[in-house]
Design a protein around this motif. Structure first.
Motif: not given
Lengths: 673, 673
Positions: B14, B333, B336, B346, B363, B366
């Motif tokens: 991240s 968000s 993942p 992210f 996040n 991405c």
């Protein structure tokens, strides 16, 4: 054990189709069956090749009802279910005539034969094209023409081109030959030797017409190579390596030609003319706990590629890539880890050559699970106090891929099955453009129509179209289906009670006859679906599958122009016909030099009833192609396609309760090999 | 070392955007900058929230010329290049007025401020919507209505809906409230409590209008849950696990907000209204050995979603999802390994809340390399005697993804960069349908227009449209560009020398003024491109990028209907305007209850010159949505989009000499963890 699994998944596994016997009534003919057909036919005709040439050998499909009842009675892996009789359909050229022969393989005999009396010629074999393409190289006038141009005959390569039909009342099986120069580059198509017309008689196997009319420069070799080994720096862009890891192996199962994956099962066939064929595709409904039928048979029926240059050397270039050249015959061997990802499985295919003997295409078809990073469905809910909900399901699909290279062009043909019930049909265009030599080196010099784009010095990329016509015998939960147009219509509000002045609503229109189902897409907003009028969901909607068109083009040739008469099956983007076993090839069974009297357009004009009947949907993907410099010397893939998507076929989202894989955890690794 | 590398790639990394300072003039405001803006504004207005509310805080972009000269002078990693002055643009609600405030962050002062005197209200904040949605729950008449229906008030959740504009001459900042029942299911949107109209004044923060007009059953909870934890067997379909292995790590480099990958580099920004913003995208040309500019700035400018139910409870549902609700504020968000594949990186994002304080979305964006098994280009050559050539380059692309959840719908927004120079803009629609309660349980009972599809008992999926309007400030190798229509026109052959009767050719038409560039797609065959009229390739073609439309829809509302006046920017699928820093939002800066007097349509009517100027291309992706049962209770993703593709921008195929990765060899593994 775990180690073994891991090892397995990095091994490219090839599944041969060579089986001593077939296991499904739609299995393509096996090599031994080709040999048997050959023996039976040659014996019956008391002839041997090349006196008799096999132009087409394929499975003579059992009647649909027979296949369906076999399917019903056959249990998985129950080999005892008696298979329907096995027959082959042959078109042979013999005594300058086209013979249609049906061979019964169990009885080992010719069941019927007749001589084709109509127009057109059968599919061309590779052998006759190879012979024809060699003829100029030993033909004195051509050698003189080459010398006159200062070219080296040993570097000249010729290729065959179908001649089309332009109103001639008499036709002979001929091909035109165009030659290319390969000195300094293997990219022959971008280096035509222009100004020479060569016509070859395929029966006589000799040059019957020759003229050398003008001389223009052959485009230079520089910058035309596409082989990595011939490139010079600077290189780039640099891409990053990656591999798939499937610790539990692939998610699909292959049993002969039958493939099952996730909620799908289907039969994967092959035909020398059509290429890959998807049959009896069904999807498992978890609510009903049964497989439900979607597609009886689907394949590319014809592929029309007219070029837009009316001059002497180019006017005839209006190919029917399937009917003339064989889209299945043109399938090339796929390169593992390049044409298909590392997790692909491969199938070989076999067709009957001109001499009737089986010809093998190694790695002709690949099947792989596609992990493109797509999202199957998702929602984040933040309206509920003190609760934040996010549910996401990543998507995976199954792709069946072939590549047919018809001369210069490479066509990447994908069937993509999605767990949501959607079938995406993709076509990717790559390979080499059809190039015409020109004296011009800069656009400024051009004061006339050159029928294309100047891509480099002396190099015109000629305007052309691609029309792929798909045969889609949808059986939506049964054979008897209807074709419904859901028209979106504006409603003008005349009452006072709404502040709105308008909205749109839907008006369903069931096609009664073929005329109702001939559709030029884009003219009005309408959703098109094949539905089962005899079955409904709990709330009472008719079960259906919808056509989501993607790339659509309308022909721009005059409808009475000869190429468009032959290509009239592209006059509409959609046709629906009643199922008829004999109506397979949209451009006609005898497409080469055909006169358009046996096309989908002509069949449709019979205007038969198509309501609540076993019907076939035909859809044409079309692309007008104005070449650009990026397409030279080899073309980055241009993608087109469409989608078939369930619409009220399921009671609810069929992937609501999908079982997602656990996150893949990596093994402990100590080193790289 | 190798082990470390391997470990790295399985770690979701991240990259926080929290930087003590910004590094690029287009970097979004940082958390500390939001705090600074807040302090400056509150001080200047001598006010504190909620007396003053921040409706929008974003970067006040430096002039384009300043950004471009900064780019030219800045060297990679050269922090010494002086950044242009940093300003924020604020819209605040204060004393029942909308104030436009420009704050200089370096000078720490308000540079300018003015009161908005036109129609419409600014973007709604989450806080004011939350307050409004809570009001009915303590409002006696509503509690009575709930009790009268036999429902439990503790299970009722309300949500806010923008009210549109229907010819009122006076407007106040109001929202309508609709409530839903959550007993037994979190899928609130499919369980509306119908028949109640609630209007809330946002300035007053109280209910100003209330009526309870009729009672119909709330659709039942059964079958509406989408959470995996709430599903009961049977489950399926079962999907197979896979993971990516990138032994050399990701192929992209991230430097602050700047991303470079393969031959691309671009700036990835974020705005509370627009969502992700792609700026200064350039592609490296290996022939010219330099980066060449393609896109100055691109983002989703507006998103119009009109529903097609004209009745009292529904007529107003004609949302402008960007201008009313904030497409960037609505970003959720990403999960993942689900929303984005395992190899994704992210980014967090920050916006200014109603109180001016920074709000973090973890996040939010991405970035990942997409290995979809596609083929970049290929050719198999078998015409050359004794030589069989196959060259294939597998494709990889780079995807930038966000998901904006606006109430019920989840919009997956992808920017996909391809090494071939193509940019694909994808939108995926998932989430929950807009559902209307109905007394009907079966289609047979329905004798009137119900404005949608009966999806389940008491459940209508209402007809609606989605129109996403993209702002695309293309700078094709420089700012001064033109918009060219390449019309494909049939030529009728009148001379005798060709056996053809027709062909098509191209006629280029450069748009002089905005009127020439308002285009309804699909009406005639035409290729649309933004070109640089001042630069040409060696053969003399103008450098260009072509728009390949994908999913196109034409509005079906009457053009004088109020929602369509506000959504008039969808009247055409394509607009081109001269670059104007103030023309950012196709639906107007004040979209909420706007009256359509500040839309792209209105700007375009000024009919300014657009030839050889810095121009902006606007393209609207449109979908008419007739819901089907598969969309219920949660919708499998429906994909739409379009492509920008170089056309004579490069001299030749820009990926001819691509450097492909070596096949990934697996590490030696002894066990799984």
């Amino acid at each position: 054990m775990k180690l073994a699994l891991l090892f397995l998944i990095f091994t490219v596994f090839s599944l041969s189709t060579i089986a001593s016997t077939y296991e499904h009534p739609l299995d393509p003919l096996t090599p031994s069956e080709f040999n048997l057909v050959r023996t039976i036919v040659l014996k019956a005709y008391k002839a041997s090749p090349p006196k008799l040439t096999f132009q087409y050998i394929g499975l003579d499909e059992p009647d649909k009802s027979i296949v369906l009842s076999w399917l019903l009675s056959s249990k998985p892996n129950n080999k005892s279910t008696k298979l329907p009789r096995r027959r082959a359909f042959v078109i042979a050229r013999f005594n300058k005539q086209s013979h249609e022969i049906i061979v019964d393989l169990s009885k080992r005999s010719v069941v019927s034969s007749k001589v084709h009396s109509g127009h057109g010629f059968p599919m061309l074999t590779f052998d006759e094209q190879d012979v024809a393409a060699e003829l100029p190289l030993s033909y004195k006038p051509f050698i003189d023409s080459v010398n006159k141009r200062g070219l080296n005959i040993s570097q000249v390569v010729c290729s065959t081109f179908s001649v089309g039909w332009y109103g001639e009342t008499k036709s002979k099986p001929t091909q035109k030959i165009q030659c290319f120069y390969t000195e300094g580059s293997v990219n022959l198509y971008v280096r035509p030797v222009e100004g020479i017309t060569i016509v070859v008689d395929l029966d006589e196997r000799k040059v019957v017409e020759y003229s050398d009319r003008f001389k223009i420069p052959v485009p230079k070799a520089e910058g035309t190579e596409y082989r990595a080994s011939k490139q010079k720096p600077p290189f780039g862009p640099t891409l990053n390596g990656a591999a798939f890891v499937q610790p539990n192996g692939p998610g699909f199962k292959i049993n002969g030609h039958s493939i099952s994956w996730a909620n799908w099962e289907f039969h994967l066939g092959y035909d020398v003319r059509a290429g890959s064929m998807i049959s009896v595709a069904s999807i498992f409904d978890i609510q009903q706990q049964r497989y439900r039928r979607v597609l009886y048979r689907g394949y590319i029926s014809e592929f029309f590629v007219p070029y837009m240059d009316p001059t002497a050397d180019w006017f005839f270039k209006t190919y029917l890539d399937s009917g003339e050249f064989g889209f299945g015959q043109s399938i090339v061997s796929l390169v593992p880890s390049a044409d298909c990802p590392t997790n692909a499985a491969f199938f070989d295919a076999h067709y009957g050559g001109e001499d009737g003997k089986p010809v093998k295409i190694t790695n002709a078809i690949c099947v792989f699970e596609k992990y493109a990073g797509d999202i199957m469905w998702r929602h984040t809910e933040s309206e509920i106090p003190n609760e934040e909900i996010t549910e996401v399901r990543p998507d995976v699909s199954l792709v069946v891929r072939t590549v047919s290279t018809v001369g210069n062009y490479d066509y990447i043909i994908d069937w993509e099955f999605k767990p949501s019930g959607s079938i995406k049909l993709g076509v990717g265009l790559s390979g080499i453009l059809g190039i015409k030599g020109t004296p011009y080196t800069h656009v400024n010099q051009i004061k006339e129509d050159v029928f294309g784009t100047l891509l480099a010095e002396n190099t015109i990329g000629v305007h052309h179209d691609h029309y792929l016509t798909y045969y889609l015998d949808l059986d939506i939960d049964g054979e008897d289906n209807s074709f419904v147009k859901t028209n979106l219509e504006t409603v003008k509000i005349t009452y006072e009670s709404s502040p709105r002045k308008s909205y749109w609503t839907v008006v369903h229109e069931t096609a009664k006859t073929e005329a109702d189902a001939r559709i030029k897409l884009g003219l009005k907003p309408s959703e098109l679906a094949v539905i089962n009028p005899n079955k409904e969901t709990k709330p009472g909607n008719k079960l259906g599958y919808r056509l989501f068109p993607g790339t659509v083009a309308h022909p721009l040739l005059l409808s009475d122009d000869y190429p468009q008469i032959r290509g009239a099956f592209t006059n509409y983007n959609v046709f629906v016909t009643p199922y008829n076993k004999s109506e397979k090839w949209a451009g006609g069974l005898y497409a080469d030099q055909g006169r358009g009297d046996d096309t989908l357009m002509v069949w449709s004009l019979r205007n038969r009833s198509i309501e609540n009947k076993d019907i076939v949907l035909w859809h044409t993907v079309g692309i007008h192609h104005v070449p650009c410099q990026e397409d030279f010397p080899i073309m980055p893939t241009l993608n087109a396609g469409f989608e078939l998507r369930p619409t009220n076929f399921f009671e609810t989202n069929p992937v609501l309760k999908t079982t997602q894989p656990k996150p893949v955890r990596m093994p402990k690794c100590t080193s790289q090999p």
